[in-house]
Design an enzyme around this catalytic site. Structure first.
Site, PDB file in Angstrom:
ATOM      1  N   ASP A  49     -18.533 -16.273 -10.587  1.00 52.00           N
ATOM      2  CA  ASP A  49     -18.564 -16.275 -12.054  1.00 52.00           C
ATOM      3  C   ASP A  49     -18.855 -14.857 -12.540  1.00 52.00           C
ATOM      4  OD1 ASP A  49     -20.178 -18.448 -14.468  1.00 52.00           O
ATOM      5  OD2 ASP A  49     -19.343 -16.439 -14.716  1.00 52.00           O
ATOM      6  N   ILE A  50     -17.977 -14.334 -13.346  1.00 45.15           N
ATOM      7  CA  ILE A  50     -18.112 -12.930 -13.780  1.00 45.15           C
ATOM      8  C   ILE A  50     -19.372 -12.731 -14.616  1.00 45.15           C
ATOM      9  CG2 ILE A  50     -16.792 -13.047 -15.951  1.00 45.15           C
ATOM     10  CD1 ILE A  50     -15.402 -10.400 -14.903  1.00 45.15           C
ATOM     11  N   GLY A  75     -12.147 -19.941 -21.475  1.00 42.56           N
ATOM     12  CA  GLY A  75     -12.134 -19.191 -20.212  1.00 42.56           C
ATOM     13  C   GLY A  75     -13.230 -18.154 -20.079  1.00 42.56           C
ATOM     14  N   ASP A 105     -13.617 -15.453 -21.791  1.00 41.94           N
ATOM     15  CA  ASP A 105     -14.089 -15.083 -23.141  1.00 41.94           C
ATOM     16  C   ASP A 105     -15.207 -16.025 -23.572  1.00 41.94           C
ATOM     17  OD1 ASP A 105     -12.128 -14.431 -26.199  1.00 41.94           O
ATOM     18  OD2 ASP A 105     -14.030 -13.614 -25.476  1.00 41.94           O
ATOM     19  N   SER A 134      -5.155 -12.448 -17.799  1.00 40.51           N
ATOM     20  CA  SER A 134      -3.896 -13.113 -18.188  1.00 40.51           C
ATOM     21  C   SER A 134      -3.481 -14.279 -17.290  1.00 40.51           C
ATOM     22  CB  SER A 134      -2.731 -12.116 -18.265  1.00 40.51           C
ATOM     23  OG  SER A 134      -2.858 -11.299 -19.413  1.00 40.51           O
ATOM     24  N   THR A 135      -4.248 -14.591 -16.246  1.00 37.76           N
ATOM     25  CA  THR A 135      -3.788 -15.633 -15.300  1.00 37.76           C
ATOM     26  C   THR A 135      -4.256 -17.029 -15.677  1.00 37.76           C
ATOM     27  OG1 THR A 135      -5.728 -15.399 -13.856  1.00 37.76           O
ATOM     28  CG2 THR A 135      -3.826 -13.966 -13.398  1.00 37.76           C
ATOM     29  N   GLY A 136      -4.952 -17.164 -16.798  1.00 32.53           N
ATOM     30  CA  GLY A 136      -5.393 -18.499 -17.226  1.00 32.53           C
ATOM     31  C   GLY A 136      -4.538 -18.995 -18.377  1.00 32.53           C
ATOM     32  N   VAL A 137      -5.129 -19.001 -19.547  1.00 31.39           N
ATOM     33  CA  VAL A 137      -4.410 -19.464 -20.757  1.00 31.39           C
ATOM     34  C   VAL A 137      -3.100 -18.694 -20.945  1.00 31.39           C
ATOM     35  CG1 VAL A 137      -4.583 -19.397 -23.292  1.00 31.39           C
ATOM     36  CG2 VAL A 137      -6.476 -20.265 -21.931  1.00 31.39           C
ATOM     37  N   TYR A 138      -3.108 -17.412 -20.544  1.00 30.64           N
ATOM     38  CA  TYR A 138      -1.899 -16.587 -20.763  1.00 30.64           C
ATOM     39  C   TYR A 138      -0.870 -16.730 -19.648  1.00 30.64           C
ATOM     40  CZ  TYR A 138      -4.136 -14.365 -24.830  1.00 30.64           C
ATOM     41  OH  TYR A 138      -4.718 -14.134 -26.047  1.00 30.64           O
TER      42      TYR A 138
END
Ligand code: APR
Length: 171
Positions: free
Chosen positions: A10-11, A32, A34, A122-126
């Site tokens: 987890d970041i 995500g 954010d 960008s690899t999730g919602v995007y």
């Protein structure tokens, strides 16, 4: 060139100087990464984001750009917000995804950050395909001249971790 490390986790739990947020142009939060950063970092982060919207970024942070705020209650000192491109089958936006990494490192250098944690932007919602995102992320970091000593990619699931590990191992 920065040393690249990979962490499965987890970041928001990373004790680094700066954590990169996969934000959107509004800078006013989302889901995500954010959502996790704002939830765990607390309201100070959003307060500074609102101030940025009221000043330098009245129309929002453009895709591919990066800006720093406090990290609030996170174990990091700063959050570097960047806006990744939404994946498009019809248009090659790779340069914008590369720009997120280059610009985040430029902001990190301005701050004097020596350790920076990146999510898989960008690899999730995007919807950017993981392996291609890993290629762009790793190649861009490897090609960027920066004073940052460690770039830590923090991957939230096994698929993302595998995609980055494969890229790191690639010749
Ligand atoms: N730590 C590390 N990685 C995470 C975490 C976390 N706490 N939460 C999610 N991730 C991973 C996801 O699994 C994905 O691999 O981060 C990657 C990026 O996914 P998103 O957070 O959906 O970001 P992105 O695809 O860039 O979409 C940005 O989503 O949350 C909204 O406001 C944000 O509109 C923006 C959009």
């Amino acid at each position: 060139m920065a040393r690249i490390t990979l962490v499965r986790g987890d970041i928001t739990e990373q004790s680094v100087d700066a954590v990169v947020n996969a934000a959107n142009s509004s800078l006013l939060g989302g889901g995500g990464v954010d959502g996790a950063i704002h939830r765990k970092g607390g309201p100070e982060i959003l307060e500074e984001c609102r101030a940025l919207r009221a000043s330098r970024y009245g129309r929002g942070l453009p895709t591919g750009r990066a800006v720093a705020t406090t990290a609030g209650r996170l174990p990091a000192r700063w959050v570097i917000h960047t806006v990744g491109p939404v994946h498009s089958a019809g248009e090659d936006r790779s340069d914008l995804l590369a720009s997120c990494h280059r610009e985040a490192l430029r902001v990190a250098d301005e701050l004097g950050a020596s350790t920076v944690a990146f999510p898989a932007i960008s690899t999730g919602v995007y919807r950017w395909p993981l392996r291609d995102a890993a290629r762009i992320a790793v190649e861009t970091v490897q090609a960027t001249d920066t004073a940052v000593e460690e770039v830590r990619f923090v991957l939230f699931d096994d698929a993302a971790y595998a995609a980055f590990a494969e890229r790191i191992a690639a010749p």
